[in-house]
Design a protein around this motif. Structure first.
Motif, PDB file in Angstrom:
ATOM      1  N   ALA A   3       0.878  -1.351  -0.069  1.00 52.53           N
ATOM      2  CA  ALA A   3       0.239   0.005  -0.069  1.00 52.53           C
ATOM      3  C   ALA A   3       0.721   1.246   0.217  1.00 52.53           C
ATOM      4  O   ALA A   3       2.195   1.262   1.217  1.00 52.53           O
ATOM      5  CB  ALA A   3      -0.895   0.193   1.347  1.00 52.53           C
ATOM      6  N   ARG A   4       0.678   2.614  -1.209  1.00 51.50           N
ATOM      7  CA  ARG A   4       0.862   3.713  -0.730  1.00 51.50           C
ATOM      8  C   ARG A   4       0.509   4.163  -0.751  1.00 51.50           C
ATOM      9  O   ARG A   4      -0.779   4.995  -1.521  1.00 51.50           O
ATOM     10  CB  ARG A   4       2.106   3.933  -1.738  1.00 51.50           C
ATOM     11  N   PHE A   5       0.464   5.865  -0.256  1.00 44.24           N
ATOM     12  CA  PHE A   5      -0.494   6.826  -0.369  1.00 44.24           C
ATOM     13  C   PHE A   5       0.244   7.740  -2.175  1.00 44.24           C
ATOM     14  O   PHE A   5       1.405   7.588  -2.535  1.00 44.24           O
ATOM     15  CB  PHE A   5       0.220   7.378   0.446  1.00 44.24           C
ATOM     16  N   HIS A   6      -0.661   7.841  -2.368  1.00 47.59           N
ATOM     17  CA  HIS A   6      -0.249   9.295  -3.443  1.00 47.59           C
ATOM     18  C   HIS A   6      -1.489  10.023  -3.629  1.00 47.59           C
ATOM     19  O   HIS A   6      -2.616  10.345  -2.909  1.00 47.59           O
ATOM     20  CB  HIS A   6      -0.494   8.699  -5.040  1.00 47.59           C
ATOM     21  N   ARG A   7      -1.015  11.883  -3.892  1.00 47.44           N
ATOM     22  CA  ARG A   7      -1.759  12.712  -3.993  1.00 47.44           C
ATOM     23  C   ARG A   7      -3.214  12.650  -4.894  1.00 47.44           C
ATOM     24  O   ARG A   7      -2.142  12.961  -6.246  1.00 47.44           O
ATOM     25  CB  ARG A   7      -0.860  13.700  -3.752  1.00 47.44           C
ATOM     26  N   LEU A   8      -3.989  12.384  -5.269  1.00 44.00           N
ATOM     27  CA  LEU A   8      -4.855  13.050  -6.360  1.00 44.00           C
ATOM     28  C   LEU A   8      -5.997  13.981  -5.472  1.00 44.00           C
ATOM     29  O   LEU A   8      -6.122  14.179  -4.028  1.00 44.00           O
ATOM     30  CB  LEU A   8      -5.527  11.745  -5.627  1.00 44.00           C
ATOM     31  N   ARG A   9      -6.239  15.154  -6.746  1.00 38.79           N
ATOM     32  CA  ARG A   9      -7.272  15.647  -6.597  1.00 38.79           C
ATOM     33  C   ARG A   9      -8.810  15.907  -6.714  1.00 38.79           C
ATOM     34  O   ARG A   9      -9.737  14.689  -7.105  1.00 38.79           O
ATOM     35  CB  ARG A   9      -7.309  16.478  -8.110  1.00 38.79           C
TER      36      ARG A   9
ATOM     37  N   PRO B 260      -3.228   9.244 -15.853  1.00 39.91           N
ATOM     38  CA  PRO B 260      -3.344   7.505 -16.385  1.00 39.91           C
ATOM     39  C   PRO B 260      -2.026   7.031 -15.867  1.00 39.91           C
ATOM     40  O   PRO B 260      -2.278   5.674 -15.729  1.00 39.91           O
ATOM     41  CB  PRO B 260      -2.992   8.888 -17.286  1.00 39.91           C
ATOM     42  N   ASP B 261      -1.130   7.460 -14.870  1.00 39.01           N
ATOM     43  CA  ASP B 261       0.042   7.027 -14.437  1.00 39.01           C
ATOM     44  C   ASP B 261      -0.527   5.918 -12.792  1.00 39.01           C
ATOM     45  O   ASP B 261       0.741   5.265 -12.999  1.00 39.01           O
ATOM     46  CB  ASP B 261       1.479   7.301 -14.637  1.00 39.01           C
ATOM     47  N   LEU B 262      -1.003   6.437 -12.589  1.00 35.18           N
ATOM     48  CA  LEU B 262      -0.860   5.743 -11.898  1.00 35.18           C
ATOM     49  C   LEU B 262      -2.885   4.711 -11.353  1.00 35.18           C
ATOM     50  O   LEU B 262      -2.941   4.120 -10.179  1.00 35.18           O
ATOM     51  CB  LEU B 262      -2.056   6.710 -10.228  1.00 35.18           C
ATOM     52  N   ARG B 263      -3.475   4.649 -12.650  1.00 30.57           N
ATOM     53  CA  ARG B 263      -4.280   3.909 -12.263  1.00 30.57           C
ATOM     54  C   ARG B 263      -4.778   1.798 -12.230  1.00 30.57           C
ATOM     55  O   ARG B 263      -4.461   1.474 -12.170  1.00 30.57           O
ATOM     56  CB  ARG B 263      -5.349   3.908 -13.875  1.00 30.57           C
ATOM     57  N   GLN B 264      -3.096   1.822 -12.677  1.00 28.03           N
ATOM     58  CA  GLN B 264      -3.697   0.650 -12.334  1.00 28.03           C
ATOM     59  C   GLN B 264      -2.811  -0.221 -10.444  1.00 28.03           C
ATOM     60  O   GLN B 264      -4.039  -0.977 -10.375  1.00 28.03           O
ATOM     61  CB  GLN B 264      -1.546   0.033 -12.635  1.00 28.03           C
TER      62      GLN B 264
ATOM     63  N   SER C  72     -18.604   3.742  -6.192  1.00 25.75           N
ATOM     64  CA  SER C  72     -18.042   3.565  -7.752  1.00 25.75           C
ATOM     65  C   SER C  72     -18.181   1.763  -8.184  1.00 25.75           C
ATOM     66  O   SER C  72     -17.348   1.248  -7.005  1.00 25.75           O
ATOM     67  CB  SER C  72     -17.615   4.593  -7.942  1.00 25.75           C
ATOM     68  N   PRO C  73     -18.573   1.415  -9.092  1.00 26.61           N
ATOM     69  CA  PRO C  73     -18.028   0.336  -9.705  1.00 26.61           C
ATOM     70  C   PRO C  73     -16.639  -0.200  -9.352  1.00 26.61           C
ATOM     71  O   PRO C  73     -16.301   0.319 -10.478  1.00 26.61           O
ATOM     72  CB  PRO C  73     -19.288   0.263 -10.963  1.00 26.61           C
ATOM     73  N   ALA C  74     -16.288  -1.189  -9.458  1.00 25.78           N
ATOM     74  CA  ALA C  74     -15.243  -1.566  -9.998  1.00 25.78           C
ATOM     75  C   ALA C  74     -15.171  -1.503 -11.284  1.00 25.78           C
ATOM     76  O   ALA C  74     -15.263  -1.626 -12.276  1.00 25.78           O
ATOM     77  CB  ALA C  74     -15.089  -3.371  -9.361  1.00 25.78           C
ATOM     78  N   PRO C  75     -13.261  -1.481 -11.920  1.00 18.72           N
ATOM     79  CA  PRO C  75     -13.091  -1.361 -13.811  1.00 18.72           C
ATOM     80  C   PRO C  75     -13.168  -2.653 -13.988  1.00 18.72           C
ATOM     81  O   PRO C  75     -12.895  -3.730 -13.268  1.00 18.72           O
ATOM     82  CB  PRO C  75     -11.544  -1.032 -13.627  1.00 18.72           C
ATOM     83  N   ALA C  76     -13.812  -2.942 -15.025  1.00 16.32           N
ATOM     84  CA  ALA C  76     -13.539  -4.054 -15.930  1.00 16.32           C
ATOM     85  C   ALA C  76     -11.890  -5.286 -15.910  1.00 16.32           C
ATOM     86  O   ALA C  76     -11.584  -3.869 -15.989  1.00 16.32           O
ATOM     87  CB  ALA C  76     -14.323  -3.977 -17.389  1.00 16.32           C
ATOM     88  N   PRO C  77     -12.121  -5.868 -15.634  1.00 15.50           N
ATOM     89  CA  PRO C  77     -10.557  -6.673 -15.927  1.00 15.50           C
ATOM     90  C   PRO C  77      -9.935  -5.912 -17.466  1.00 15.50           C
ATOM     91  O   PRO C  77     -10.722  -6.250 -18.370  1.00 15.50           O
ATOM     92  CB  PRO C  77     -11.127  -8.640 -16.013  1.00 15.50           C
ATOM     93  N   GLY C  78      -8.776  -6.354 -16.982  1.00 12.22           N
ATOM     94  CA  GLY C  78      -8.360  -5.875 -18.333  1.00 12.22           C
ATOM     95  C   GLY C  78      -8.005  -4.301 -18.528  1.00 12.22           C
ATOM     96  O   GLY C  78      -9.185  -2.966 -17.385  1.00 12.22           O
TER      97      GLY C  78
ATOM     98  N   THR D 110     -10.885   7.997 -12.165  1.00  8.51           N
ATOM     99  CA  THR D 110     -11.795   8.070 -11.159  1.00  8.51           C
ATOM    100  C   THR D 110     -12.200   7.366  -9.743  1.00  8.51           C
ATOM    101  O   THR D 110     -12.581   5.953 -10.386  1.00  8.51           O
ATOM    102  CB  THR D 110     -13.396   9.118 -10.931  1.00  8.51           C
ATOM    103  N   LEU D 111     -12.224   7.341  -8.649  1.00  5.80           N
ATOM    104  CA  LEU D 111     -12.968   7.013  -8.080  1.00  5.80           C
ATOM    105  C   LEU D 111     -13.425   7.621  -6.754  1.00  5.80           C
ATOM    106  O   LEU D 111     -13.820   9.102  -6.861  1.00  5.80           O
ATOM    107  CB  LEU D 111     -11.401   6.560  -6.457  1.00  5.80           C
ATOM    108  N   ARG D 112     -14.246   7.218  -6.648  1.00  2.21           N
ATOM    109  CA  ARG D 112     -15.991   7.793  -5.468  1.00  2.21           C
ATOM    110  C   ARG D 112     -16.363   6.958  -4.049  1.00  2.21           C
ATOM    111  O   ARG D 112     -16.262   5.853  -4.282  1.00  2.21           O
ATOM    112  CB  ARG D 112     -17.218   8.214  -6.346  1.00  2.21           C
ATOM    113  N   VAL D 113     -15.669   7.874  -3.094  1.00  2.00           N
ATOM    114  CA  VAL D 113     -15.798   7.998  -1.369  1.00  2.00           C
ATOM    115  C   VAL D 113     -17.283   8.463  -0.521  1.00  2.00           C
ATOM    116  O   VAL D 113     -17.547   9.976  -1.085  1.00  2.00           O
ATOM    117  CB  VAL D 113     -14.828   7.350  -0.789  1.00  2.00           C
ATOM    118  N   GLY D 114     -17.943   7.586   0.104  1.00  3.55           N
ATOM    119  CA  GLY D 114     -18.500   8.502   0.468  1.00  3.55           C
ATOM    120  C   GLY D 114     -18.632   8.261   2.454  1.00  3.55           C
ATOM    121  O   GLY D 114     -17.251   7.351   2.950  1.00  3.55           O
ATOM    122  N   VAL D 115     -18.527   9.847   2.769  1.00  2.00           N
ATOM    123  CA  VAL D 115     -18.112  10.769   3.902  1.00  2.00           C
ATOM    124  C   VAL D 115     -19.622  10.836   4.958  1.00  2.00           C
ATOM    125  O   VAL D 115     -19.567  11.702   4.404  1.00  2.00           O
ATOM    126  CB  VAL D 115     -16.845  11.026   4.006  1.00  2.00           C
ATOM    127  N   ARG D 116     -19.116  10.598   5.838  1.00  2.00           N
ATOM    128  CA  ARG D 116     -20.656  10.773   6.802  1.00  2.00           C
ATOM    129  C   ARG D 116     -19.901  11.076   8.190  1.00  2.00           C
ATOM    130  O   ARG D 116     -18.933  10.736   8.808  1.00  2.00           O
ATOM    131  CB  ARG D 116     -22.091   9.044   7.092  1.00  2.00           C
TER     132      ARG D 116
END
Length: 362
Positions: free
Chosen positions: A2-8, A28-32, A61-67, A73-79
């Motif tokens: 596990a690693r941290f990266h800065r996302l907007r 793009p360089d972090l999508r994998q 959000s739904p998981a990406p398709a195989p391949g 994007t990634l979506r999270v819910g915060v309460r």
């Protein structure tokens, strides 16, 4: 590893008065690295020079398709949690364009899409990972069905109300929705009240053929998850078909979820105990100070050790116990088959032998 990266932050959507959904852009360089299974979570860390604050939030959000190249994007819910440092920051300060430190996906509360009938019992923000599980399953597998039983305080406090309604419109024959409000009467549907063990024992067989459900997903506060598990076990469901994720544990939960106390004859967690840990391909050995957890011993020497909640809930610090014995204060993250296989939560583990070895890479 596990690693941290800065996302907007690309979007901030108000879901209820006390909940938001954050959409993060993945370059793009972090999508994998951010490919995720449906139901996994992210640890978010607020950038800055002050004390580090990190919290874990499930991906909705739904998981990406195989391949392919992974999620854009990634979506999270915060309460909002009363007194919660990060949730208060998320609801009151985070804006589009801000940057957050985001750990790569983790967690084992997941479902690999396959044909069959699946069901979930969720409470409050426990809907978040199930949104990803359910949406991914229905979109990918035409021979799958899903029954969602959700409990919320009121209609106004219900997270992802529109998104769940959209699933019902898109998959009317394969998606069954049952809503229970604990503090508000509905014009139609089930009477208000909590979903406890007794009520679920009566309700579940009336909603689905319990024996035919391939996987049960329980997520939310500890009391709801515990009650749902006991109801299912009482109905004859095998433990291997029940998957759990706790979102909140009350201080008064007592010893539920804890491990047996360590032997009084074993060494205390003082300098007599030495920890060897393998992390990201490198190993080191350090003394364990009196009273500290194995995670704290690692963090004194390796700041890159994975963790999020430090409360035995998220499972981010899971490690394989190679040698030695430990006592876990509590465990709300690991399945019985994981502990049977030798995995522990480093944040809750204290050595009870003179030497202990952990492998975070396994």
């Amino acid at each position: 590893m596990a690693r941290f990266h800065r996302l907007r932050v690309a979007e901030v959507d108000r879901l209820t008065e006390d909940a938001v959904a954050l959409t993060l852009t993945v370059p793009p360089d972090l999508r994998q690295e951010y490919r995720h299974a449906p139901g996994q979570h992210l640890a978010l860390r607020r950038p800055g020079d002050g004390p580090e604050i990190r919290r874990t939030y499930s991906i909705c959000s739904p998981a990406p398709a195989p391949g392919g190249d992974g999620p854009r994007t990634l979506r999270v819910g915060v309460r909002l949690v009363e007194g919660g440092a990060f949730s208060t920051y998320a609801l009151k300060q985070i804006a589009v364009g801000d940057a957050l430190d985001v750990m790569t996906p983790a967690g084992r509360f997941t479902l690999e899409p396959a044909a069959g009938l699946y069901a979930a019992v969720v409470g409050g923000s426990g809907i978040t990972p199930v949104m990803s599980i359910c949406t991914t399953l229905l979109e990918r597998e035409p021979d799958a069905r899903f029954c969602l039983i959700r409990s919320d305080r009121t209609a106004a406090s219900t997270m992802f109300l529109e998104e769940v309604a959209d699933l019902k419109d898109r998959f009317p024959e394969r998606f069954q929705l049952v809503t229970v409000l604990s503090r508000e009467e509905q014009q139609a549907g089930l009477p208000s009240g909590r979903l406890d063990r007794e009520r679920l024992t009566r309700l579940l067989p009336a909603l689905v053929p319990v024996d035919d459900v391939a996987g049960w997903f329980l997520c939310g506060p500890f009391g709801l998850v515990q009650g749902a598990e006991r109801a299912l076990r009482g109905l004859g469901v095998r433990r291997s078909r029940i998957h759990e994720e706790i979102f909140h544990v009350d201080d008064g939960s007592g010893t539920a979820g804890t491990m047996p106390a360590p032997s009084a004859t074993g060494p205390s967690a003082a300098t007599r105990s030495t920890l060897t840990a393998r992390l990201d391909g490198r190993s080191g050995s350090w003394p364990v100070r009196e009273g500290e957890s194995l995670l704290e011993a690692v963090l004194r020497n390796r700041s890159d050790a994975p963790y999020a909640c430090k409360g035995g809930v998220c499972g981010t610090c899971r490690a394989y116990l190679v040698t030695g014995e430990v006592h876990m204060d509590r465990n709300f993250a690991l399945e019985p088959e994981e502990t049977d296989a030798g995995y522990v939560l480093a944040c809750q583990s204290h050595p009870t032998t003179e030497r202990v070895e952990l492998d975070f890479d396994r």
